[in-house]
Design an enzyme around this catalytic site. Structure first.
Site, PDB file in Angstrom:
ATOM      1  N   LYS A 172       7.953   5.260   3.100  1.00 52.91           N
ATOM      2  CA  LYS A 172       8.837   5.988   2.187  1.00 52.91           C
ATOM      3  C   LYS A 172      10.149   5.239   1.939  1.00 52.91           C
ATOM      4  O   LYS A 172      10.771   5.404   0.901  1.00 52.91           O
ATOM      5  CB  LYS A 172       9.090   7.401   2.694  1.00 52.91           C
ATOM      6  CG  LYS A 172       7.823   8.241   2.611  1.00 52.91           C
ATOM      7  CD  LYS A 172       8.056   9.698   2.878  1.00 52.91           C
ATOM      8  CE  LYS A 172       6.803  10.507   2.573  1.00 52.91           C
ATOM      9  NZ  LYS A 172       5.711  10.256   3.554  1.00 52.91           N
TER      10      LYS A 172
HETATM   11  C1  LIG Z   1       4.360  10.453   3.247  1.00 55.39           C
HETATM   12  C2  LIG Z   1       3.347   9.760   4.107  1.00 55.39           C
HETATM   13  C3  LIG Z   1       1.983   9.650   3.721  1.00 55.39           C
HETATM   14  C4  LIG Z   1       1.435  10.306   2.469  1.00 55.39           C
HETATM   15  O1  LIG Z   1       1.876   9.683   1.284  1.00 55.39           O
HETATM   16  P1  LIG Z   1       1.722  10.441  -0.122  1.00 55.39           P
HETATM   17  O2  LIG Z   1       2.509   9.609  -1.066  1.00 55.39           O
HETATM   18  O3  LIG Z   1       2.303  11.813   0.077  1.00 55.39           O
HETATM   19  O4  LIG Z   1       0.268  10.491  -0.455  1.00 55.39           O
HETATM   20  C5  LIG Z   1       1.131   8.929   4.534  1.00 55.39           C
HETATM   21  N1  LIG Z   1       1.551   8.385   5.688  1.00 55.39           N
HETATM   22  C6  LIG Z   1       2.849   8.458   6.097  1.00 55.39           C
HETATM   23  C7  LIG Z   1       3.236   7.845   7.384  1.00 55.39           C
HETATM   24  C8  LIG Z   1       3.789   9.164   5.324  1.00 55.39           C
HETATM   25  O5  LIG Z   1       5.067   9.242   5.746  1.00 55.39           O
END
Ligand SMILES: *Cc1c(COP(=O)(O)O)cnc(C)c1O
Length: 481
Positions: free
Chosen positions: A123
């Protein structure tokens, strides 16, 4: 470039107008009117840019195809300020590494590292840029924004690390008291910046979300205190993620006629939706593989055409918690493209049908087959047992620890990898964030990056509050003057 709503609202907006907004006025999600198409010559140019000038320059090139209301030199400076070795740990920013796996003979599986940013989850790739874009745009408008959200872990910390110390922005982040991992709590609560406010609610994550919803529904309060969000439906976040699909492609191939596939641990469909956008632009992607955990809303859709959102009672608490979703907030964007951008139909499905019955079924629609044949989507799911086994196998064969979410991506990817098409699995977090499951799988603690040594002992700044909407509102009001 203008942006439209997936539900057909007549407005057409520019990038900086939608940057600070959440949903479109009709409840739809923003998408560009058309995806810019990358010619063979442009693809060659982008490869050259990555190889000679690096990730930040590639990011500028891709973003500039979608952003025409920030002067070029400013946009380039924002990218250069964001994607630095100091923030992301390596000069490549998103290096790839070939793994030894049980994939078919001649098939190569790579891990694309997206998790070496400030909070050790992918993120950061988007949120760090968002922080700089927000500061830039708010300064330009002489405006302020107060970000209010709820987190169970990754999103809140990524947002706080992106917004800390930024001019014009405050963050008020609620989290369920004592429910995040000790590492996650230390990460968030050790931030002492004046514009970051951690509020631990005496309750569970749903209580935090209910408070956020109650505040969002108070339009008067929202307007008065300039409340905004940074959730994954934000188009700028999605756009920032498109860049690393290009960077992964260029690193795994020698020339632009080759194809690759990506396997993406998925929750709200934001990450893999960025892959869809890259593919729509013409990046030679064969398959986009949606990997889910036990919460298999998306796997069910790609297998059957049925999209069935789950109630909180049917949403499992798993060992890949960032993928524990009951509905996928970005999924509407993909369905819009799948239905040939028929906004009236999207509105009917997402506004009327989902609200009334909690599901819709495209299984009998001839357009559904296009998800696979035209858009390249495949899917699969992984369970706690699969996760443990994948973590063990990858460690035994490569001496690399993967986190639980990345393990889900690997579990689904390995059997689908084939010779001649590099398979890139997106690493979405580092194992230290989910240490308990790593200990369960391997009998030892995951490695901890040096900069996080001893963070549990740092001073903490967090306010514990009861689950009272009024108390939270009063706190926000007091700190916004
Ligand atoms: C947010 C997140 C996801 C999921 O990603 P999306 O964009 O919501 O599909 C997967 N793994 C981790 C570690 C995350 O923080």
């Amino acid at each position: 470039m203008r942006y439209l709503s997936t539900r057909g609202h007549a407005d057409r907006k520019r990038f900086c107008e939608i940057l600070l907004e959440g949903l479109a006025p009709d409840g739809g999600l923003y998408l560009p009117e058309a995806y810019p198409q990358i010619s063979a010559a442009q693809l060659g140019h982008l490869r050259q840019v990555l190889n000679t000038q690096g990730y930040a320059a590639l990011a500028y090139e891709v973003l500039s195809l979608y952003i025409d209301d920030i002067p070029a030199k400013d946009l380039r400076a924002l990218c250069e300020k964001t994607y630095t070795e100091a923030s992301f740990g390596t000069p490549e920013i998103v290096p790839i590494k070939a793994l030894k796996t049980k994939a078919a003979l001649g098939a190569v599986v790579y891990l694309e590292a997206l998790s070496n940013g400030p909070t050790l989850a992918f993120k950061d790739m988007a949120m760090q840029l968002l922080g700089n874009l927000f500061e830039y745009e708010l300064t330009r408008r002489n405006a302020e924004l107060n970000i209010f959200g709820a987190t169970s872990g990754d999103t809140g910390s990524a947002a706080e690390y992106a917004m800390r110390g930024k001019k014009g922005v405050r963050v008020f982040m609620t989290s369920p008291e004592g429910r995040m991992s000790p590492f996650q709590q230390a990460q968030m609560f050790s931030l002492l910046d004046a514009n970051i406010h951690n509020i631990a609610i005496q309750g569970v994550f749903d209580d935090c979300q209910d408070i956020v919803k109650a505040v969002s529904n108070d339009l008067e309060f929202k307007r008065k205190y300039k409340i905004g969000t940074v959730n994954s439906i934000n188009w700028a976040r999605l756009l920032a993620q498109v860049v690393y699909y290009f960077a992964g492609y260029f690193q795994a191939t020698q020339n632009d006629t080759q194809k690759v596939s990506f396997s993406v641990p998925s929750g709200n469909f934001g990450n893999v939706c960025a892959g869809h956008v890259a593919r729509m632009m013409g990046l030679p992607i064969e398959h986009l593989i949606v990997a889910t955990n036990e919460n298999d809303v998306l796997d069910e859709f790609f297998r059957t055409g049925v999209y069935r959102v789950r109630g909180s009672a049917d949403t499992h608490e798993t060992s890949s918690p960032s993928m524990d979703i009951s509905k996928a907030s970005n999924f509407e964007r993909f369905v819009f493209d799948l239905l040939n951008r028929d906004a009236a139909r999207v509105k009917h499905l997402f506004h009327d049908q989902l609200n009334q019955t909690g599901q819709f079924d495209l299984g009998q629609d001839p357009l559904f087959a296009k998800a696979k044949t035209q858009f390249g989507f495949l899917s699969g799911k992984s369970t706690h047992a699969d996760r443990l086994q994948t973590i063990q196998t990858i460690y035994a064969d490569n001496h690399i620890m993967v986190d639980t979410h990345t393990a889900d991506g690997l579990k689904v990817a390995v059997p689908l990898a084939k010779p001649g098409v590099p398979m890139l699995v997106l690493e979405t977090a580092l194992p230290i964030k989910f240490a308990a499951t790593l200990v369960e799988a391997l009998g030892r603690e995951p490695d901890r990056p040096a900069k996080f040594e001893g963070i549990e002992a740092l001073p903490k700044r967090v306010l514990v509050m009861s689950k009272s909407v009024d108390a939270v509102k009063a706190y926000i009001a007091k700190h916004c003057d």
